[in-house]
Design a protein around this motif. Structure first.
Motif, PDB file in Angstrom:
ATOM      1  N   MET A  97       0.845  -1.198   0.000  1.00  0.00           N
ATOM      2  CA  MET A  97       0.000   0.000   0.000  1.00  0.00           C
ATOM      3  C   MET A  97       0.878   1.245   0.000  1.00  0.00           C
ATOM      4  O   MET A  97       1.739   1.391   0.866  1.00  0.00           O
ATOM      5  CB  MET A  97      -0.907   0.008   1.248  1.00  0.00           C
ATOM      6  CG  MET A  97      -1.764   1.265   1.371  1.00  0.00           C
ATOM      7  SD  MET A  97      -2.689   1.328   2.919  1.00  0.00           S
ATOM      8  CE  MET A  97      -3.782  -0.064   2.706  1.00  0.00           C
ATOM      9  N   PRO A  98       0.705   2.155  -0.966  1.00  0.00           N
ATOM     10  CA  PRO A  98       1.510   3.373  -0.990  1.00  0.00           C
ATOM     11  C   PRO A  98       1.168   4.281   0.191  1.00  0.00           C
ATOM     12  O   PRO A  98       0.014   4.370   0.608  1.00  0.00           O
ATOM     13  CB  PRO A  98       1.115   4.028  -2.316  1.00  0.00           C
ATOM     14  CG  PRO A  98      -0.250   3.500  -2.619  1.00  0.00           C
ATOM     15  CD  PRO A  98      -0.272   2.098  -2.075  1.00  0.00           C
ATOM     16  N   VAL A  99       2.179   4.909   0.740  1.00  0.00           N
ATOM     17  CA  VAL A  99       1.979   5.844   1.847  1.00  0.00           C
ATOM     18  C   VAL A  99       2.220   7.246   1.321  1.00  0.00           C
ATOM     19  O   VAL A  99       3.316   7.568   0.847  1.00  0.00           O
ATOM     20  CB  VAL A  99       2.924   5.535   3.021  1.00  0.00           C
ATOM     21  CG1 VAL A  99       2.756   6.570   4.119  1.00  0.00           C
ATOM     22  CG2 VAL A  99       2.666   4.137   3.557  1.00  0.00           C
ATOM     23  N   CYS A 100       1.193   8.073   1.368  1.00  0.00           N
ATOM     24  CA  CYS A 100       1.265   9.437   0.830  1.00  0.00           C
ATOM     25  C   CYS A 100       1.625  10.418   1.941  1.00  0.00           C
ATOM     26  O   CYS A 100       1.238  10.239   3.088  1.00  0.00           O
ATOM     27  CB  CYS A 100      -0.068   9.820   0.200  1.00  0.00           C
ATOM     28  SG  CYS A 100      -0.596   8.694  -1.105  1.00  0.00           S
ATOM     29  N   PRO A 101       2.348  11.476   1.598  1.00  0.00           N
ATOM     30  CA  PRO A 101       2.781  12.426   2.624  1.00  0.00           C
ATOM     31  C   PRO A 101       1.641  13.299   3.125  1.00  0.00           C
ATOM     32  O   PRO A 101       0.668  13.559   2.410  1.00  0.00           O
ATOM     33  CB  PRO A 101       3.832  13.267   1.895  1.00  0.00           C
ATOM     34  CG  PRO A 101       3.418  13.202   0.450  1.00  0.00           C
ATOM     35  CD  PRO A 101       2.852  11.820   0.261  1.00  0.00           C
ATOM     36  N   VAL A 102       1.784  13.750   4.367  1.00  0.00           N
ATOM     37  CA  VAL A 102       0.858  14.718   4.960  1.00  0.00           C
ATOM     38  C   VAL A 102       1.546  16.076   4.929  1.00  0.00           C
ATOM     39  O   VAL A 102       2.705  16.205   5.345  1.00  0.00           O
ATOM     40  CB  VAL A 102       0.505  14.337   6.408  1.00  0.00           C
ATOM     41  CG1 VAL A 102      -0.378  15.408   7.049  1.00  0.00           C
ATOM     42  CG2 VAL A 102      -0.197  12.987   6.450  1.00  0.00           C
ATOM     43  N   THR A 103       0.834  17.073   4.426  1.00  0.00           N
ATOM     44  CA  THR A 103       1.400  18.421   4.359  1.00  0.00           C
ATOM     45  C   THR A 103       0.734  19.317   5.394  1.00  0.00           C
ATOM     46  O   THR A 103      -0.417  19.102   5.770  1.00  0.00           O
ATOM     47  CB  THR A 103       1.225  19.018   2.952  1.00  0.00           C
ATOM     48  OG1 THR A 103      -0.165  18.995   2.597  1.00  0.00           O
ATOM     49  CG2 THR A 103       2.014  18.214   1.939  1.00  0.00           C
ATOM     50  N   HIS A 104       1.485  20.320   5.844  1.00  0.00           N
ATOM     51  CA  HIS A 104       1.003  21.247   6.863  1.00  0.00           C
ATOM     52  C   HIS A 104       0.753  22.616   6.234  1.00  0.00           C
ATOM     53  O   HIS A 104       1.543  23.085   5.424  1.00  0.00           O
ATOM     54  CB  HIS A 104       2.022  21.376   7.995  1.00  0.00           C
ATOM     55  CG  HIS A 104       2.277  20.086   8.712  1.00  0.00           C
ATOM     56  ND1 HIS A 104       3.279  19.942   9.638  1.00  0.00           N
ATOM     57  CD2 HIS A 104       1.641  18.889   8.640  1.00  0.00           C
ATOM     58  CE1 HIS A 104       3.266  18.709  10.119  1.00  0.00           C
ATOM     59  NE2 HIS A 104       2.281  18.051   9.520  1.00  0.00           N
ATOM     60  N   HIS A 105      -0.359  23.242   6.639  1.00  0.00           N
ATOM     61  CA  HIS A 105      -0.771  24.498   6.021  1.00  0.00           C
ATOM     62  C   HIS A 105      -1.311  25.460   7.082  1.00  0.00           C
ATOM     63  O   HIS A 105      -1.726  25.045   8.158  1.00  0.00           O
ATOM     64  CB  HIS A 105      -1.864  24.257   4.975  1.00  0.00           C
ATOM     65  CG  HIS A 105      -1.504  23.234   3.948  1.00  0.00           C
ATOM     66  ND1 HIS A 105      -0.929  23.556   2.740  1.00  0.00           N
ATOM     67  CD2 HIS A 105      -1.637  21.882   3.968  1.00  0.00           C
ATOM     68  CE1 HIS A 105      -0.715  22.451   2.048  1.00  0.00           C
ATOM     69  NE2 HIS A 105      -1.138  21.417   2.768  1.00  0.00           N
ATOM     70  N   ARG A 106      -1.345  26.745   6.707  1.00  0.00           N
ATOM     71  CA  ARG A 106      -1.996  27.765   7.525  1.00  0.00           C
ATOM     72  C   ARG A 106      -2.874  28.598   6.609  1.00  0.00           C
ATOM     73  O   ARG A 106      -2.585  28.769   5.422  1.00  0.00           O
ATOM     74  CB  ARG A 106      -0.980  28.663   8.231  1.00  0.00           C
ATOM     75  CG  ARG A 106       0.075  27.934   9.045  1.00  0.00           C
ATOM     76  CD  ARG A 106       0.756  28.871  10.014  1.00  0.00           C
ATOM     77  NE  ARG A 106      -0.009  29.018  11.226  1.00  0.00           N
ATOM     78  CZ  ARG A 106       0.215  28.314  12.347  1.00  0.00           C
ATOM     79  NH1 ARG A 106       1.179  27.433  12.388  1.00  0.00           N
ATOM     80  NH2 ARG A 106      -0.525  28.512  13.418  1.00  0.00           N
ATOM     81  N   LEU A 107      -3.959  29.103   7.160  1.00  0.00           N
ATOM     82  CA  LEU A 107      -4.801  30.036   6.406  1.00  0.00           C
ATOM     83  C   LEU A 107      -5.408  31.048   7.365  1.00  0.00           C
ATOM     84  O   LEU A 107      -5.495  30.811   8.575  1.00  0.00           O
ATOM     85  CB  LEU A 107      -5.883  29.295   5.620  1.00  0.00           C
ATOM     86  CG  LEU A 107      -6.932  28.455   6.357  1.00  0.00           C
ATOM     87  CD1 LEU A 107      -8.077  29.309   6.905  1.00  0.00           C
ATOM     88  CD2 LEU A 107      -7.504  27.399   5.410  1.00  0.00           C
ATOM     89  N   ASP A 108      -5.781  32.172   6.800  1.00  0.00           N
ATOM     90  CA  ASP A 108      -6.461  33.219   7.565  1.00  0.00           C
ATOM     91  C   ASP A 108      -7.958  33.074   7.320  1.00  0.00           C
ATOM     92  O   ASP A 108      -8.431  33.300   6.211  1.00  0.00           O
ATOM     93  CB  ASP A 108      -5.971  34.595   7.123  1.00  0.00           C
ATOM     94  CG  ASP A 108      -6.575  35.726   7.963  1.00  0.00           C
ATOM     95  OD1 ASP A 108      -7.817  35.764   8.106  1.00  0.00           O
ATOM     96  OD2 ASP A 108      -5.820  36.570   8.453  1.00  0.00           O
ATOM     97  N   LEU A 109      -8.683  32.676   8.356  1.00  0.00           N
ATOM     98  CA  LEU A 109     -10.117  32.465   8.241  1.00  0.00           C
ATOM     99  C   LEU A 109     -10.847  33.576   8.991  1.00  0.00           C
ATOM    100  O   LEU A 109     -11.020  33.503  10.210  1.00  0.00           O
ATOM    101  CB  LEU A 109     -10.504  31.092   8.812  1.00  0.00           C
ATOM    102  CG  LEU A 109     -11.948  30.643   8.594  1.00  0.00           C
ATOM    103  CD1 LEU A 109     -12.240  30.459   7.102  1.00  0.00           C
ATOM    104  CD2 LEU A 109     -12.233  29.345   9.340  1.00  0.00           C
ATOM    105  N   ASP A 110     -11.215  34.601   8.272  1.00  0.00           N
ATOM    106  CA  ASP A 110     -11.902  35.749   8.887  1.00  0.00           C
ATOM    107  C   ASP A 110     -11.130  36.288  10.082  1.00  0.00           C
ATOM    108  O   ASP A 110     -11.699  36.595  11.127  1.00  0.00           O
ATOM    109  CB  ASP A 110     -13.323  35.350   9.314  1.00  0.00           C
ATOM    110  CG  ASP A 110     -14.148  34.809   8.161  1.00  0.00           C
ATOM    111  OD1 ASP A 110     -13.996  35.321   7.038  1.00  0.00           O
ATOM    112  OD2 ASP A 110     -14.932  33.866   8.371  1.00  0.00           O
TER     113      ASP A 110
END
Length: 204
Positions: free
Chosen positions: A1-14
């Motif tokens: 089973m392929p293991v896909c990477p997890v990416t980290h993000h930020r956003l401005d929500l209001d």
């Protein structure tokens, strides 16, 4: 089973600085992962790569949790968090998604699902919470006991024989699903095992 990477993000929500984890193809069906309490999206760090070959996984940190901000003017209750999830998905352009519901995240996700059922493709419920304001007639005996704890059995409380039957049923299911479990099942052993597991999996 392929293991896909997890990416980290930020956003401005209001005006709220929101941290979230993502995995999977942008065009794949979406699974939204509201976390439990007192935790964060960190709890999904091992699950997300295993599903990301066919799903788009999104796991935000609620305001006040994990790496998201803790604004003073946020409404820190189930309705406030449900509104947060709604705005989070809209911000990312997500119209339809499956919801994984557990712990206190189940009450948050369910509020969103009830308010906007047309957006929900599936509900995955695991160990969800229930709170006093949601209890119906089924829990009347439990509410009486909470109000006046006593060693005497309250009306409607399960009998000892019913309790034993329930325990036998649990033991049977346990041995059927985990045939290699060698330890004798008892409330004490299970309690110790749970406490050890909890210590090993502290959320960061």
């Amino acid at each position: 089973m392929p293991v896909c990477p997890v990416t980290h993000h930020r956003l401005d929500l209001d005006g709220i600085d929101v941290f979230y984890r993502a995995a999977g193809p942008q065009d794949a069906p979406v699974v939204l992962l509201p976390h439990g309490y007192p935790c964060s999206s960190y709890e999904f760090r091992d699950l997300m790569p295993l599903l990301a070959d066919r799903w788009r996984l999104l796991a935000p940190d609620f305001p006040g949790c994990g790496y998201s901000a803790t604004p003073d003017d946020f409404t820190y209750d189930f309705d406030g968090y449900a509104d947060f999830l709604e705005r989070f998905t809209r911000h990312l352009g997500i119209e339809r998604f499956a919801l994984y519901l557990h712990d206190f995240g189940s009450q948050i996700g369910l509020r969103l699902a009830i308010a906007q059922p047309q957006r929900i493709t599936a509900l995955i419920v695991q160990n969800g919470d229930i709170y006093e304001d949601q209890l119906g007639p089924k829990y009347a005996a439990l509410q009486r006991f909470f109000a006046n704890p006593t060693r005497r059995r309250a009306p409607g409380w399960p009998t000892r024989s019913a309790s034993k039957a329930s325990r036998r049923s649990f033991s049977t299911k346990w041995s059927r699903n985990w045939p290699n479990a060698s330890r004798r099942i008892s409330g004490t052993c299970i309690g110790r095992s749970c406490r050890r597991a909890a210590r090993k999996s502290r959320c960061r």
